[in-house]
Design a protein around this motif. Sequence first.
Motif, PDB file in Angstrom:
ATOM      1  N   SER A 245       0.766  -1.241   0.064  1.00 35.98           N
ATOM      2  CA  SER A 245      -0.022   0.072   0.213  1.00 35.98           C
ATOM      3  C   SER A 245       1.394   1.477  -0.180  1.00 35.98           C
ATOM      4  N   VAL A 246       0.694   1.742  -1.051  1.00 37.14           N
ATOM      5  CA  VAL A 246       0.630   3.501  -0.924  1.00 37.14           C
ATOM      6  C   VAL A 246       0.379   4.558  -0.461  1.00 37.14           C
ATOM      7  N   SER A 247       0.830   5.133   0.315  1.00 34.54           N
ATOM      8  CA  SER A 247      -0.474   6.982   0.230  1.00 34.54           C
ATOM      9  C   SER A 247       0.365   7.805  -0.084  1.00 34.54           C
ATOM     10  N   LEU A 248      -0.268   9.469   0.114  1.00 38.90           N
ATOM     11  CA  LEU A 248       0.507   9.971  -0.361  1.00 38.90           C
ATOM     12  C   LEU A 248      -0.324  11.313   0.670  1.00 38.90           C
ATOM     13  N   GLY A 249      -0.098  12.391   0.459  1.00 36.31           N
ATOM     14  CA  GLY A 249      -0.722  13.592   1.384  1.00 36.31           C
ATOM     15  C   GLY A 249       0.321  14.874   0.821  1.00 36.31           C
ATOM     16  N   ALA A 250      -0.980  15.722   1.292  1.00 36.45           N
ATOM     17  CA  ALA A 250      -0.727  16.952   1.036  1.00 36.45           C
ATOM     18  C   ALA A 250      -2.354  18.017   1.929  1.00 36.45           C
ATOM     19  N   SER A 251      -1.417  18.805   2.186  1.00 35.53           N
ATOM     20  CA  SER A 251      -1.571  20.362   3.336  1.00 35.53           C
ATOM     21  C   SER A 251      -1.397  21.170   3.015  1.00 35.53           C
ATOM     22  N   ARG A 252      -1.889  22.583   2.783  1.00 33.12           N
ATOM     23  CA  ARG A 252      -2.032  24.377   1.951  1.00 33.12           C
ATOM     24  C   ARG A 252      -3.102  24.805   3.249  1.00 33.12           C
ATOM     25  N   ASP A 253      -2.381  25.602   4.368  1.00 35.02           N
ATOM     26  CA  ASP A 253      -3.743  26.422   5.139  1.00 35.02           C
ATOM     27  C   ASP A 253      -2.841  27.756   5.567  1.00 35.02           C
ATOM     28  N   PHE A 254      -3.500  28.128   6.640  1.00 32.28           N
ATOM     29  CA  PHE A 254      -3.236  28.981   7.661  1.00 32.28           C
ATOM     30  C   PHE A 254      -3.708  28.809   8.598  1.00 32.28           C
ATOM     31  N   GLU A 255      -2.289  29.403   9.857  1.00 32.25           N
ATOM     32  CA  GLU A 255      -2.577  28.654  10.672  1.00 32.25           C
ATOM     33  C   GLU A 255      -2.315  29.568  12.259  1.00 32.25           C
ATOM     34  N   PHE A 256      -2.653  29.551  13.548  1.00 32.65           N
ATOM     35  CA  PHE A 256      -2.332  30.751  14.807  1.00 32.65           C
ATOM     36  C   PHE A 256      -0.617  30.546  14.723  1.00 32.65           C
ATOM     37  N   SER A 257      -0.335  31.116  15.399  1.00 32.62           N
ATOM     38  CA  SER A 257       1.345  30.886  16.105  1.00 32.62           C
ATOM     39  C   SER A 257       1.102  31.403  17.445  1.00 32.62           C
ATOM     40  N   TYR A 258       2.194  31.053  18.018  1.00 25.46           N
ATOM     41  CA  TYR A 258       2.028  31.470  19.240  1.00 25.46           C
ATOM     42  C   TYR A 258       2.999  32.476  19.521  1.00 25.46           C
ATOM     43  N   LEU A 259       3.547  32.627  18.518  1.00 22.55           N
ATOM     44  CA  LEU A 259       4.430  34.845  18.460  1.00 22.55           C
ATOM     45  C   LEU A 259       3.534  35.376  18.380  1.00 22.55           C
ATOM     46  N   LEU A 260       3.393  36.152  19.279  1.00 22.70           N
ATOM     47  CA  LEU A 260       2.876  37.804  19.319  1.00 22.70           C
ATOM     48  C   LEU A 260       3.094  38.756  18.270  1.00 22.70           C
ATOM     49  N   THR A 261       4.306  38.739  18.265  1.00 25.21           N
ATOM     50  CA  THR A 261       4.844  39.582  16.643  1.00 25.21           C
ATOM     51  C   THR A 261       3.689  39.072  15.065  1.00 25.21           C
ATOM     52  N   HIS A 262       3.733  37.990  15.201  1.00 31.70           N
ATOM     53  CA  HIS A 262       3.176  36.950  13.764  1.00 31.70           C
ATOM     54  C   HIS A 262       2.257  36.184  14.416  1.00 31.70           C
ATOM     55  N   PRO A 263       0.476  37.031  14.258  1.00 30.18           N
ATOM     56  CA  PRO A 263      -0.229  35.887  14.625  1.00 30.18           C
ATOM     57  C   PRO A 263       0.123  35.211  14.088  1.00 30.18           C
ATOM     58  N   TYR A 264       0.347  34.908  12.583  1.00 31.04           N
ATOM     59  CA  TYR A 264      -0.440  33.546  11.913  1.00 31.04           C
ATOM     60  C   TYR A 264       0.561  33.086  11.267  1.00 31.04           C
ATOM     61  N   TYR A 265       0.857  31.853  10.382  1.00 33.10           N
ATOM     62  CA  TYR A 265       1.745  31.533   8.896  1.00 33.10           C
ATOM     63  C   TYR A 265       1.208  30.941   8.476  1.00 33.10           C
ATOM     64  N   ARG A 266       1.267  30.521   6.901  1.00 38.40           N
ATOM     65  CA  ARG A 266       0.787  29.512   6.288  1.00 38.40           C
ATOM     66  C   ARG A 266       2.130  27.957   5.833  1.00 38.40           C
ATOM     67  N   TYR A 267       1.004  27.121   6.188  1.00 40.57           N
ATOM     68  CA  TYR A 267       2.197  26.078   6.125  1.00 40.57           C
ATOM     69  C   TYR A 267       1.805  24.781   5.275  1.00 40.57           C
ATOM     70  N   ASP A 268       2.679  24.241   4.338  1.00 43.39           N
ATOM     71  CA  ASP A 268       2.618  23.833   2.918  1.00 43.39           C
ATOM     72  C   ASP A 268       3.126  22.189   3.784  1.00 43.39           C
ATOM     73  N   ILE A 269       2.509  20.916   3.461  1.00 44.07           N
ATOM     74  CA  ILE A 269       3.232  20.145   4.073  1.00 44.07           C
ATOM     75  C   ILE A 269       2.811  18.774   2.936  1.00 44.07           C
ATOM     76  N   TYR A 270       3.945  18.091   2.773  1.00 40.10           N
ATOM     77  CA  TYR A 270       3.787  16.462   2.022  1.00 40.10           C
ATOM     78  C   TYR A 270       4.475  15.556   2.091  1.00 40.10           C
ATOM     79  N   GLU A 271       3.566  14.167   2.054  1.00 38.03           N
ATOM     80  CA  GLU A 271       3.760  13.299   3.338  1.00 38.03           C
ATOM     81  C   GLU A 271       3.590  12.011   2.202  1.00 38.03           C
ATOM     82  N   GLY A 272       4.455  11.144   2.470  1.00 39.97           N
ATOM     83  CA  GLY A 272       4.689   9.795   1.500  1.00 39.97           C
ATOM     84  C   GLY A 272       4.232   8.460   2.832  1.00 39.97           C
TER      85      GLY A 272
END
Length: 209
Positions: free
Chosen positions: A84-111
Amino acid sequence: YRLTPYTTFALGVAAIGERFPLSPSRDTAANRGYVTAAFHPRALITGSVQVGYVLGKTLSDVTPDFSGVTASAGVSYTWRDALSVSLGASRDFEFSYLLTHPYYRYDIYEGTIRQALFRRFDIGAGISLGTLSYPVLGDVLPVPTEVLRQVSGSVGVRIKKQVRVGVYVRRTERVAGSRPYLAYRSGLEATIGKVNFNDRGVFLHGVSR
């Protein structure tokens, strides 16, 4: 809309408001739209693929708005109940713990890949690559893009049909500017049908989807 007995399409919209009483700079009102293609578990390729767009409006004058393409995918293919082979990817925005930068964008690729041995046992391996990008906010010093790399291996045994338990070992490397972080982790995981339970949560169609 069911295009075929094994393929379904869906359109969706959402209006989401999030409030942080102790950190109002994170307060947002976001509008999302998406299209999803879902594949039946008995299809040649199972899982789902979703592509969307988000318009995020922050309610603070010091935090800029954000918008962009979002995506989420997790598909798997099984050959003769042995490989079995599985592939995944995700891109979105999320809140961070940094006071000066409240959010970030993440890109994740998995297999991940898993091979059955002697009908009841199996071995597997996985790899994941991700980035966390913080927006540039006026005169605030920029935060470097963080890079996340993971490599894992696993051994499992099938208790009965569609029920599996196993152990895994994972190496995680996270680099943020000149501050690298390296960790090793091992633990237990269980799979029931297409649902996988591990230390990161509960996922469908693979280790991390």
